[in-house]
Design a protein around this motif. Structure first.
Motif, PDB file in Angstrom:
ATOM      1  N   TYR A  11       0.825  -1.201   0.000  1.00 54.09           N
ATOM      2  CA  TYR A  11       0.000   0.000   0.000  1.00 54.09           C
ATOM      3  C   TYR A  11       0.867   1.261   0.000  1.00 54.09           C
ATOM      4  N   ALA A  12       1.866   1.267   0.848  1.00 56.99           N
ATOM      5  CA  ALA A  12       2.752   2.442   0.959  1.00 56.99           C
ATOM      6  C   ALA A  12       3.543   2.668  -0.325  1.00 56.99           C
ATOM      7  N   ARG A  13       3.867   1.572  -1.026  1.00 54.40           N
ATOM      8  CA  ARG A  13       4.645   1.687  -2.268  1.00 54.40           C
ATOM      9  C   ARG A  13       3.764   1.903  -3.489  1.00 54.40           C
ATOM     10  N   GLY A  14       2.453   1.715  -3.337  1.00 53.97           N
ATOM     11  CA  GLY A  14       1.566   1.779  -4.499  1.00 53.97           C
ATOM     12  C   GLY A  14       1.842   0.625  -5.437  1.00 53.97           C
ATOM     13  N   ALA A  15       2.056  -0.567  -4.861  1.00 52.95           N
ATOM     14  CA  ALA A  15       2.467  -1.732  -5.642  1.00 52.95           C
ATOM     15  C   ALA A  15       1.258  -2.512  -6.145  1.00 52.95           C
ATOM     16  N   ASP A  16       0.397  -1.814  -6.904  1.00 53.50           N
ATOM     17  CA  ASP A  16      -0.742  -2.444  -7.573  1.00 53.50           C
ATOM     18  C   ASP A  16      -1.669  -3.168  -6.589  1.00 53.50           C
ATOM     19  N   ILE A  17      -2.052  -2.463  -5.544  1.00 57.22           N
ATOM     20  CA  ILE A  17      -3.020  -3.014  -4.584  1.00 57.22           C
ATOM     21  C   ILE A  17      -4.095  -1.957  -4.351  1.00 57.22           C
ATOM     22  N   GLY A  18      -5.322  -2.290  -4.713  1.00 56.48           N
ATOM     23  CA  GLY A  18      -6.410  -1.313  -4.665  1.00 56.48           C
ATOM     24  C   GLY A  18      -7.113  -1.283  -3.332  1.00 56.48           C
ATOM     25  N   ASP A  19      -7.702  -0.143  -3.024  1.00 59.21           N
ATOM     26  CA  ASP A  19      -8.480  -0.018  -1.789  1.00 59.21           C
ATOM     27  C   ASP A  19      -9.626  -1.022  -1.754  1.00 59.21           C
ATOM     28  N   GLY A  20     -10.267  -1.217  -2.913  1.00 55.20           N
ATOM     29  CA  GLY A  20     -11.400  -2.141  -2.965  1.00 55.20           C
ATOM     30  C   GLY A  20     -11.009  -3.548  -2.564  1.00 55.20           C
ATOM     31  N   HIS A  21      -9.869  -4.018  -3.042  1.00 53.47           N
ATOM     32  CA  HIS A  21      -9.389  -5.352  -2.693  1.00 53.47           C
ATOM     33  C   HIS A  21      -9.142  -5.455  -1.190  1.00 53.47           C
ATOM     34  N   ILE A  22      -8.498  -4.439  -0.631  1.00 50.73           N
ATOM     35  CA  ILE A  22      -8.197  -4.455   0.803  1.00 50.73           C
ATOM     36  C   ILE A  22      -9.485  -4.437   1.622  1.00 50.73           C
ATOM     37  N   LYS A  23     -10.449  -3.655   1.176  1.00 51.46           N
ATOM     38  CA  LYS A  23     -11.723  -3.572   1.904  1.00 51.46           C
ATOM     39  C   LYS A  23     -12.457  -4.910   1.902  1.00 51.46           C
ATOM     40  N   GLN A  24     -12.361  -5.653   0.793  1.00 50.34           N
ATOM     41  CA  GLN A  24     -12.984  -6.971   0.746  1.00 50.34           C
ATOM     42  C   GLN A  24     -12.315  -7.929   1.738  1.00 50.34           C
ATOM     43  N   GLU A  25     -10.999  -7.882   1.777  1.00 46.09           N
ATOM     44  CA  GLU A  25     -10.255  -8.746   2.696  1.00 46.09           C
ATOM     45  C   GLU A  25     -10.539  -8.351   4.158  1.00 46.09           C
ATOM     46  N   LEU A  26     -10.599  -7.053   4.400  1.00 51.06           N
ATOM     47  CA  LEU A  26     -10.888  -6.557   5.751  1.00 51.06           C
ATOM     48  C   LEU A  26     -12.302  -6.925   6.168  1.00 51.06           C
ATOM     49  N   GLY A  27     -13.264  -6.736   5.265  1.00 52.70           N
ATOM     50  CA  GLY A  27     -14.652  -7.084   5.578  1.00 52.70           C
ATOM     51  C   GLY A  27     -14.801  -8.556   5.911  1.00 52.70           C
ATOM     52  N   ALA A  28     -14.089  -9.408   5.173  1.00 55.92           N
ATOM     53  CA  ALA A  28     -14.156 -10.852   5.434  1.00 55.92           C
ATOM     54  C   ALA A  28     -13.598 -11.175   6.818  1.00 55.92           C
ATOM     55  N   ALA A  29     -12.514 -10.490   7.212  1.00 56.14           N
ATOM     56  CA  ALA A  29     -11.914 -10.733   8.529  1.00 56.14           C
ATOM     57  C   ALA A  29     -12.854 -10.295   9.644  1.00 56.14           C
ATOM     58  N   ILE A  30     -13.501  -9.153   9.463  1.00 57.48           N
ATOM     59  CA  ILE A  30     -14.441  -8.673  10.487  1.00 57.48           C
ATOM     60  C   ILE A  30     -15.645  -9.595  10.580  1.00 57.48           C
ATOM     61  N   ASN A  31     -16.144 -10.052   9.443  1.00 53.38           N
ATOM     62  CA  ASN A  31     -17.282 -10.974   9.472  1.00 53.38           C
ATOM     63  C   ASN A  31     -16.919 -12.311  10.116  1.00 53.38           C
ATOM     64  N   GLU A  32     -15.690 -12.738   9.945  1.00 48.20           N
ATOM     65  CA  GLU A  32     -15.246 -13.966  10.616  1.00 48.20           C
ATOM     66  C   GLU A  32     -15.259 -13.780  12.134  1.00 48.20           C
ATOM     67  N   LEU A  33     -14.884 -12.589  12.596  1.00 48.26           N
ATOM     68  CA  LEU A  33     -14.936 -12.269  14.020  1.00 48.26           C
ATOM     69  C   LEU A  33     -16.378 -12.223  14.524  1.00 48.26           C
ATOM     70  N   LEU A  34     -17.268 -11.634  13.719  1.00 48.51           N
ATOM     71  CA  LEU A  34     -18.636 -11.385  14.172  1.00 48.51           C
ATOM     72  C   LEU A  34     -19.570 -12.580  14.038  1.00 48.51           C
ATOM     73  N   GLU A  35     -19.262 -13.532  13.184  1.00 50.33           N
ATOM     74  CA  GLU A  35     -20.200 -14.619  12.929  1.00 50.33           C
ATOM     75  C   GLU A  35     -20.573 -15.405  14.187  1.00 50.33           C
ATOM     76  N   PRO A  36     -19.612 -15.809  15.040  1.00 44.76           N
ATOM     77  CA  PRO A  36     -20.012 -16.500  16.284  1.00 44.76           C
ATOM     78  C   PRO A  36     -20.864 -15.607  17.186  1.00 44.76           C
ATOM     79  N   MET A  37     -20.631 -14.309  17.137  1.00 49.85           N
ATOM     80  CA  MET A  37     -21.427 -13.377  17.939  1.00 49.85           C
ATOM     81  C   MET A  37     -22.860 -13.327  17.418  1.00 49.85           C
ATOM     82  N   ARG A  38     -23.011 -13.327  16.105  1.00 48.63           N
ATOM     83  CA  ARG A  38     -24.358 -13.325  15.529  1.00 48.63           C
ATOM     84  C   ARG A  38     -25.121 -14.578  15.942  1.00 48.63           C
ATOM     85  N   GLU A  39     -24.426 -15.706  15.959  1.00 52.47           N
ATOM     86  CA  GLU A  39     -25.073 -16.962  16.334  1.00 52.47           C
ATOM     87  C   GLU A  39     -25.528 -16.932  17.787  1.00 52.47           C
TER      88      GLU A  39
END
Length: 353
Positions: free
Chosen positions: A275-303
């Protein structure tokens, strides 16, 4: 009475709990259940300081907060979740403690000042609004805790509590003013001088990248959000970056969230480097990966939360059980404080029916 050290913390029912609550305090509460006697207050009276005209909303928010706490892993068999409004000792201690604090000292509380500004209260706030800062000292000291898990913004409130504990012990218990905080009880003080137990992330910035995460500012990711809602909120994070090859700020809110919520430290380091180097990594891609990590944290809580959805009686049973346990401690504390201050004339007992 348990010999384990005791902690006290809690929440004012202003809306559903969110990720800021989790990283700032609740995660630490869940961990401390293993080693401490835990008391978690739902401060529903404090909610009236700014919403006295909305009692139905406060009642609903009270029940929703309990659902969120249970979802996040607070175990009602090991921790007491209780209602402030059903602990009469807190109101009595609030009045007594108000005599120990100059008005100007209460109004210098930076958290109080911030709330007046953020909530646009101007000069229209009720007398009860600054009084809640004193009430919070009673919320805490009624349980004589050694520690208080809090977010960074609540540390000033706790310092006020520490001042009250010292002043009471010195004025009514003969504790010398040179005694270290850890020595007050050994010297005959009623109240330990509690320490702040700030979570690993003391203050989580909201998805707007500017203000602390808050329901009222519409910048929060809630514990009860669906997976789609979580991803939608994460996608709103604004960085100002225009392309995947533009070097990004490795300290912006998106990168902060990666640090906090993506559990693989090596992967986070890789993302931040690219990200700091601008090495062909988009915000959208990072947001998808981040969203998946947060949902993994929240899923047991939802249950866990689903077990209590629509069942107010089950939630109230949790509160009643916790409140019975809380009253036993608070009444003991009040009797000790009254005796020290020359107010101990009769014994009494508080019972819920």
């Amino acid at each position: 009475m348990s010999e384990r050290p005791r902690i006290l913390t809690g929440d004012t029912p202003t809306g559903r709990l969110h990720l800021g609550h989790w990283v700032g305090s609740v995660k630490r509460r869940v961990e401390l259940q293993e080693s401490h006697d835990c008391f978690f207050i739902v401060a529903n009276i404090h909610a009236f300081t700014t919403r006295a005209d909305k009692p139905d909303e406060i009642r609903s928010d009270t029940l929703e907060i309990v659902r969120d706490l249970l979802a996040m892993g607070v175990d009602p068999e090991r921790s007491a979740i209780f209602l402030q409004s059903e602990i009469p000792a807190i109101a009595e201690l609030t009045f007594l403690f108000a005599m120990l604090l100059p008005y100007n000292r209460v109004m210098r509380n930076p958290t109080l000042k911030d709330e007046i500004k953020v909530k646009n209260l101007g000069e229209t706030y009720s007398f009860g609004f600054p009084l809640y800062a004193v009430g919070q000292t009673a919320d805490i000291l009624a349980f004589r805790p050694v520690g208080v898990p809090v977010g960074e913004d609540q540390v000033p409130h706790l310092e006020l509590t520490r001042e009250v504990a010292r002043r009471f012990n010195q004025m009514y218990c003969g504790v010398g003013d040179k005694i270290e905080d850890d020595g007050h009880v050994a010297e005959g003080g009623v109240f330990p001088v509690p320490r702040a137990d700030v979570g690993k992330v003391g203050r989580l910035v909201g998805i707007d990248g500017e203000n602390k995460m808050s329901k009222s500012l519409n910048n929060a990711v809630h514990i009860s959000d669906t997976a789609k809602q979580v991803q939608k909120r994460i996608n709103k994070i604004f960085t100002g970056r225009q392309s995947p090859t533009e070097p990004g700020d490795p300290t912006n809110v998106l990168m902060q969230y990666c640090d906090i919520f993506i559990p693989d430290a090596d992967r986070v380091a890789e993302i931040k480097d690219q990200y700091a180097r601008g090495a062909d990594i988009g915000d959208g891609h990072i947001k998808q990966e981040l969203g998946a990590a947060i949902n993994e944290l929240l899923e047991p809580m939802r249950e866990r939360r689903a077990k209590y959805e629509g069942d107010d009686d089950a939630v109230i049973d949790v509160l009643k059980s916790g409140t019975i346990r809380a009253n036993a401690i608070a009444e003991e504390t009040l009797a000790m404080a009254k005796e020290a201050a020359g107010l101990g004339f009769f014994k009494r007992k508080v019972e819920l029916t």
